[in-house]
Each structure stands twice: as C-alpha cells, then as structure tokens.
Motif scaffolding. Structure first.
Motif, mmCIF file in Angstrom:
data_model
loop_
_atom_site.group_PDB
_atom_site.id
_atom_site.type_symbol
_atom_site.label_atom_id
_atom_site.label_comp_id
_atom_site.label_asym_id
_atom_site.label_seq_id
_atom_site.Cartn_x
_atom_site.Cartn_y
_atom_site.Cartn_z
ATOM 1 N N ILE A 150 43.260 42.224 52.672
ATOM 2 C CA ILE A 150 43.075 40.797 52.431
ATOM 3 C C ILE A 150 41.914 40.560 51.470
ATOM 4 C CG2 ILE A 150 41.613 40.365 54.447
ATOM 5 C CD1 ILE A 150 44.280 37.952 53.163
ATOM 6 N N CYS A 151 40.852 41.353 51.582
ATOM 7 C CA CYS A 151 39.712 41.220 50.665
ATOM 8 C C CYS A 151 40.144 41.511 49.223
ATOM 9 C CB CYS A 151 38.584 42.165 51.069
ATOM 10 S SG CYS A 151 37.755 41.693 52.604
ATOM 11 N N THR A 152 40.985 42.499 49.055
ATOM 12 C CA THR A 152 41.476 42.835 47.715
ATOM 13 C C THR A 152 42.260 41.670 47.136
ATOM 14 O OG1 THR A 152 41.561 45.163 48.297
ATOM 15 C CG2 THR A 152 42.865 44.483 46.393
ATOM 16 N N TYR A 153 43.124 41.054 47.922
ATOM 17 C CA TYR A 153 43.910 39.918 47.454
ATOM 18 C C TYR A 153 43.005 38.718 47.123
ATOM 19 C CZ TYR A 153 48.164 42.377 48.820
ATOM 20 O OH TYR A 153 49.177 43.290 48.925
ATOM 21 N N ILE A 154 42.036 38.453 47.967
ATOM 22 C CA ILE A 154 41.131 37.334 47.719
ATOM 23 C C ILE A 154 40.340 37.570 46.438
ATOM 24 C CG2 ILE A 154 39.074 36.135 48.572
ATOM 25 C CD1 ILE A 154 40.213 36.537 51.415
ATOM 26 N N ARG A 155 39.835 38.796 46.240
ATOM 27 C CA ARG A 155 39.109 39.120 45.014
ATOM 28 C C ARG A 155 39.983 38.910 43.777
ATOM 29 N NH1 ARG A 155 36.313 42.676 48.049
ATOM 30 N NH2 ARG A 155 37.817 44.348 47.898
ATOM 31 N N GLN A 156 41.244 39.321 43.853
ATOM 32 C CA GLN A 156 42.153 39.152 42.720
ATOM 33 C C GLN A 156 42.369 37.661 42.415
ATOM 34 O OE1 GLN A 156 45.569 41.433 43.970
ATOM 35 N NE2 GLN A 156 44.702 43.373 43.221
ATOM 36 N N LEU A 157 42.520 36.860 43.455
ATOM 37 C CA LEU A 157 42.674 35.418 43.245
ATOM 38 C C LEU A 157 41.417 34.812 42.625
ATOM 39 C CD1 LEU A 157 44.511 34.315 46.508
ATOM 40 C CD2 LEU A 157 45.417 34.226 44.176
ATOM 41 N N LEU A 158 40.270 35.223 43.119
ATOM 42 C CA LEU A 158 39.017 34.715 42.566
ATOM 43 C C LEU A 158 38.852 35.127 41.111
ATOM 44 C CD1 LEU A 158 36.602 35.293 45.578
ATOM 45 C CD2 LEU A 158 37.433 33.110 44.694
ATOM 46 N N ASP A 159 39.198 36.363 40.790
ATOM 47 C CA ASP A 159 39.105 36.827 39.405
ATOM 48 C C ASP A 159 39.980 35.983 38.486
ATOM 49 O OD1 ASP A 159 37.319 38.803 40.120
ATOM 50 O OD2 ASP A 159 38.808 40.427 40.096
ATOM 51 N N LYS A 160 41.160 35.631 38.930
ATOM 52 C CA LYS A 160 42.088 34.844 38.107
ATOM 53 C C LYS A 160 41.628 33.387 37.967
ATOM 54 C CE LYS A 160 46.233 37.527 39.208
ATOM 55 N NZ LYS A 160 46.241 38.347 38.037
ATOM 56 N N GLY A 161 41.014 32.841 39.007
ATOM 57 C CA GLY A 161 40.671 31.428 38.998
ATOM 58 C C GLY A 161 39.261 31.095 38.578
ATOM 59 N N ALA A 162 38.368 32.069 38.541
ATOM 60 C CA ALA A 162 36.954 31.784 38.297
ATOM 61 C C ALA A 162 36.686 31.113 36.957
ATOM 62 C CB ALA A 162 36.141 33.069 38.409
ATOM 63 N N MET A 163 37.459 31.402 35.956
ATOM 64 C CA MET A 163 37.200 30.859 34.632
ATOM 65 C C MET A 163 38.050 29.630 34.288
ATOM 66 S SD MET A 163 34.722 32.718 34.008
ATOM 67 C CE MET A 163 34.288 32.078 32.415
ATOM 68 N N THR A 164 38.778 29.101 35.242
ATOM 69 C CA THR A 164 39.557 27.889 34.967
ATOM 70 C C THR A 164 38.623 26.694 34.806
ATOM 71 O OG1 THR A 164 39.814 27.317 37.310
ATOM 72 C CG2 THR A 164 41.519 28.751 36.329
ATOM 73 N N ASP A 165 39.078 25.693 34.061
ATOM 74 C CA ASP A 165 38.271 24.490 33.861
ATOM 75 C C ASP A 165 37.906 23.836 35.190
ATOM 76 O OD1 ASP A 165 38.336 24.815 31.127
ATOM 77 O OD2 ASP A 165 39.965 23.369 30.809
ATOM 78 N N PHE A 166 38.861 23.804 36.122
ATOM 79 C CA PHE A 166 38.603 23.176 37.419
ATOM 80 C C PHE A 166 37.399 23.812 38.110
ATOM 81 C CE2 PHE A 166 39.090 23.003 42.030
ATOM 82 C CZ PHE A 166 39.173 21.626 42.221
ATOM 83 N N VAL A 167 37.325 25.121 38.126
ATOM 84 C CA VAL A 167 36.225 25.822 38.785
ATOM 85 C C VAL A 167 34.946 25.713 37.955
ATOM 86 C CG1 VAL A 167 35.391 28.074 39.572
ATOM 87 C CG2 VAL A 167 37.737 27.367 40.053
ATOM 88 N N GLN A 168 35.031 25.899 36.675
ATOM 89 C CA GLN A 168 33.847 25.887 35.825
ATOM 90 C C GLN A 168 33.157 24.527 35.775
ATOM 91 O OE1 GLN A 168 32.243 28.516 34.130
ATOM 92 N NE2 GLN A 168 33.518 29.585 35.614
ATOM 93 N N GLU A 169 33.892 23.470 35.994
ATOM 94 C CA GLU A 169 33.296 22.130 35.961
ATOM 95 C C GLU A 169 32.683 21.717 37.288
ATOM 96 O OE1 GLU A 169 36.386 19.607 34.496
ATOM 97 O OE2 GLU A 169 36.384 20.563 32.525
#
Length: 181
Positions: free
Chosen positions: A161-180
């Motif tokens: 589960i940690c591996t899956y969560i890390r992968q999701l975070l890696d994909k979403g961390a640079m989106t405008d929604f997160v960066q703002e």
C-alpha cells in the motif's frame, strides 16, 4: 498516548523557558511602555487557531509572561474554516491575508515575535520575507524549511500500500491543484 501528551507539555514548558530567555531578555523584549513584545503564533496543517494544543500553549505563554498579547492566526471566519484552509487555501493567499491582518492590528504595530508550528513555521517564514513589518524574531518548530521527502511511516519497500501511495503522490505532486495549495 498519555506519554506523548506529557512529552508535548514538557516540550512546551521547555520552549517557554527558552523563549523567555531568548525573546524576553533581548533588547527588543518590550515596548516603550514596558509591556512585553506581543507574540504571533501560526498553527500547522490540520490544526486551528484555537484548538486544544495551540490554544493551551497560548494560555501557558499568557500565564508565564505577564501582560503579553498573544495573537493566534486564524484563516477564515471560524475554527472549522481555519482547519479546512490549512489544507486547501492557496499558501500565497494565506500569507497575503496574514500580512494584512498583522499590519492592521494596532497591538502589533511596534513589533512582535513570531512562533510557527510545522506548516505555520514555514508560512511565517514567508511573512518574514514578504512583509516583515516589525517581526523581531522567528521561532519555528517542526517546519519543513528544506522540503519534505517521502511518506511518513512508510519506509521504502515496507508495504504494498505504501508503494501505491508513493506512486500516486509522485504523479500528483506537480499538478496545478497541488502546487497552488
């Protein structure tokens, strides 16, 4: 749980002792009328201005530093909005709002000491850089000034589960929604 609470209060008392030595014995410790320099506090993510933890620290500071004004930053009209805004409101908007609030608060016009906890420490650092208007000292506890790496309590290779969560975070961390936010 009781051990962590008592460690938390021990840390608070240690902090007060240090802050009294650092903040109150400095030449900038009081206003011309002899009252102590006010303190501005900003809570961390998922907390609020007046919750048990930071609210209790405010009480401790006020009971240990006679006559001190302590302003606990609230982003929103109430504690619930403050809590939600700690997750979802743009950092830049929060800092702008705090700069306006500090500059319009007559009790902070002659300077203040700032104390930030976790995310609040990081945001007060932004206040110090963007609108220092009287900030004499900045003390941060648990701030991420050099960034954040990884997912807490999820060391690499630990659980699927940690591996899956890390992968999701890696994909979403640079989106405008997160960066703002």
């Amino acid at each position: 749980m009781a051990a962590s609470i008592s460690k938390g209060f021990a840390l608070c008392y240690f902090f007060i002792a240090v802050s009294q030595g650092v903040l109150l014995r400095s030449k900038s410790n009081s206003k011309r009328d002899g009252t102590p320099t006010p303190i501005v506090m900003w809570h961390g993510m998922g907390d609020s201005c007046c919750a048990r933890g930071i609210g209790r620290l405010q009480q401790i500071l006020q009971s240990n530093i006679a006559g001190v004004y302590v302003h606990s930053i609230e982003i929103g009209a109430n504690e619930q909005e403050d809590f939600a805004n700690s997750y979802f409101m743009s950092v830049n908007k929060q800092v702008e709002q705090v700069c306006r609030n500090i500059s319009s608060n007559p009790l902070l016009q002659n300077g203040y000491h700032a104390i930030g906890f976790s995310q609040g420490g990081q945001f007060l650092r932004a206040v110090a850089q963007r609108c220092p208007m009287g900030m004499r000292n900045l003390v941060t506890l648990g701030g991420q000034h050099q960034g954040v790496f990884g997912l807490p309590r999820c060391p690499p290779g630990s659980a699927v589960i940690c591996t899956y969560i890390r992968q999701l975070l890696d994909k979403g961390a640079m989106t405008d929604f997160v960066q703002e936010r």
